[in-house]
Scaffold this motif. Sequence first.
Motif, PDB file in Angstrom:
ATOM      1  N   ASN A   1      -7.013  19.757 -14.589  1.00 19.73           N
ATOM      2  CA  ASN A   1      -6.616  20.602 -13.452  1.00 19.73           C
ATOM      3  C   ASN A   1      -6.023  19.809 -12.297  1.00 19.73           C
ATOM      4  O   ASN A   1      -5.394  20.393 -11.415  1.00 19.73           O
ATOM      5  CB  ASN A   1      -7.801  21.418 -12.940  1.00 19.73           C
ATOM      6  N   PHE A   2      -6.218  18.491 -12.290  1.00 17.99           N
ATOM      7  CA  PHE A   2      -5.761  17.689 -11.161  1.00 17.99           C
ATOM      8  C   PHE A   2      -4.612  16.751 -11.517  1.00 17.99           C
ATOM      9  O   PHE A   2      -4.158  15.984 -10.670  1.00 17.99           O
ATOM     10  CB  PHE A   2      -6.949  16.948 -10.538  1.00 17.99           C
ATOM     11  N   ILE A   3      -4.106  16.850 -12.733  1.00 16.60           N
ATOM     12  CA  ILE A   3      -2.909  16.087 -13.099  1.00 16.60           C
ATOM     13  C   ILE A   3      -1.728  16.679 -12.345  1.00 16.60           C
ATOM     14  O   ILE A   3      -1.527  17.892 -12.329  1.00 16.60           O
ATOM     15  CB  ILE A   3      -2.675  16.124 -14.623  1.00 16.60           C
ATOM     16  N   GLY A   4      -0.972  15.813 -11.687  1.00 14.07           N
ATOM     17  CA  GLY A   4       0.198  16.265 -10.948  1.00 14.07           C
ATOM     18  C   GLY A   4      -0.085  16.760  -9.539  1.00 14.07           C
ATOM     19  O   GLY A   4       0.829  17.234  -8.864  1.00 14.07           O
ATOM     20  N   THR A   5      -1.316  16.630  -9.066  1.00 15.88           N
ATOM     21  CA  THR A   5      -1.674  17.123  -7.730  1.00 15.88           C
ATOM     22  C   THR A   5      -1.671  16.035  -6.666  1.00 15.88           C
ATOM     23  O   THR A   5      -1.816  16.332  -5.485  1.00 15.88           O
ATOM     24  CB  THR A   5      -3.075  17.756  -7.740  1.00 15.88           C
ATOM     25  N   GLY A   6      -1.554  14.780  -7.081  1.00 12.64           N
ATOM     26  CA  GLY A   6      -1.704  13.654  -6.160  1.00 12.64           C
ATOM     27  C   GLY A   6      -3.074  13.014  -6.270  1.00 12.64           C
ATOM     28  O   GLY A   6      -3.311  11.948  -5.696  1.00 12.64           O
TER      29      GLY A   6
ATOM     30  N   ARG B   1       0.838  -1.200   0.000  1.00 11.91           N
ATOM     31  CA  ARG B   1       0.000   0.000   0.000  1.00 11.91           C
ATOM     32  C   ARG B   1       0.870   1.246   0.000  1.00 11.91           C
ATOM     33  O   ARG B   1       1.849   1.322   0.727  1.00 11.91           O
ATOM     34  CB  ARG B   1      -0.897   0.015   1.237  1.00 11.91           C
ATOM     35  N   ARG B   2       0.504   2.196  -0.831  1.00 13.62           N
ATOM     36  CA  ARG B   2       1.199   3.480  -0.867  1.00 13.62           C
ATOM     37  C   ARG B   2       0.371   4.510  -0.107  1.00 13.62           C
ATOM     38  O   ARG B   2      -0.861   4.482  -0.155  1.00 13.62           O
ATOM     39  CB  ARG B   2       1.406   3.916  -2.307  1.00 13.62           C
ATOM     40  N   ASP B   3       1.039   5.399   0.583  1.00 16.99           N
ATOM     41  CA  ASP B   3       0.343   6.434   1.338  1.00 16.99           C
ATOM     42  C   ASP B   3      -0.431   7.348   0.395  1.00 16.99           C
ATOM     43  O   ASP B   3       0.000   7.619  -0.728  1.00 16.99           O
ATOM     44  CB  ASP B   3       1.335   7.278   2.145  1.00 16.99           C
ATOM     45  N   ASP B   4      -1.559   7.826   0.888  1.00 17.60           N
ATOM     46  CA  ASP B   4      -2.315   8.819   0.131  1.00 17.60           C
ATOM     47  C   ASP B   4      -1.595  10.155   0.197  1.00 17.60           C
ATOM     48  O   ASP B   4      -1.067  10.533   1.248  1.00 17.60           O
ATOM     49  CB  ASP B   4      -3.708   9.002   0.733  1.00 17.60           C
ATOM     50  N   PRO B   5      -1.555  10.877  -0.907  1.00 18.33           N
ATOM     51  CA  PRO B   5      -1.010  12.234  -0.870  1.00 18.33           C
ATOM     52  C   PRO B   5      -1.991  13.153  -0.156  1.00 18.33           C
ATOM     53  O   PRO B   5      -3.175  12.850  -0.047  1.00 18.33           O
ATOM     54  CB  PRO B   5      -0.892  12.594  -2.356  1.00 18.33           C
ATOM     55  N   PRO B   6      -1.511  14.290   0.334  1.00 16.91           N
ATOM     56  CA  PRO B   6      -2.436  15.232   0.966  1.00 16.91           C
ATOM     57  C   PRO B   6      -3.406  15.800  -0.062  1.00 16.91           C
ATOM     58  O   PRO B   6      -3.030  16.056  -1.203  1.00 16.91           O
ATOM     59  CB  PRO B   6      -1.517  16.318   1.534  1.00 16.91           C
TER      60      PRO B   6
END
Length: 197
Positions: free
Chosen positions: A119-124, A30-35
């Motif tokens: 708009n959300f590409i690269g935001t996590g 499991r990978r941590d969720d980004p903020p």
Amino acid sequence: MLLPDGYSDVPTGKIAAVVTHLEMTAPPPRRDDPPGAWRLRRVEQPALAWYRDLYRRVGEEWLWFTRTRLTDAALAAVIRAPGIEVYALVVDGRDEGLLELDFRESGHCELVYFGVTANFIGTGAARFLMNRALELAWRSGVQRVWVHTCTFDHPAAVAFYQRSGFRPFRRQIEVADDPRRDGTAPRDVARHVPVIE
């Protein structure tokens, strides 16, 4: 039919993409969720206008056109079929990502559509969406999760899937009518794939 080595002409009015199929046969770490203030919402019996709008907003720039060409009846038959699950990534009350899972083949789950709006590409947001996708995909009885992407998609797509735990296992060439020539997609999208007259 196997293509010979070297260049192969693509007929006028057509587009050609290299498709990479990737899979995993065990759940990855499991990978941590980004903020971020994201949430996932399951969409039972998706409304066709809603689906078409989100599909277009997520995929038009990457030449997603297969579902755009379907009649309403054909689209409803696909996205409302038993074994198909549709989810939206919600940001500030607005649907900004699409996840479609196909469980129709026993023991398998395909990530049929996966992506976030520009708009959300690269935001996590995509990392959050993938974490949820893998949690949903790896349910009891599933032995394989797979996805495919192509050279029309975001240039980081293959690397993103590999970081997520997928490994490539097959490559194909897909040839189709250019959706910008028949009005299925606007002429000015996907500038990384020029229209050839």
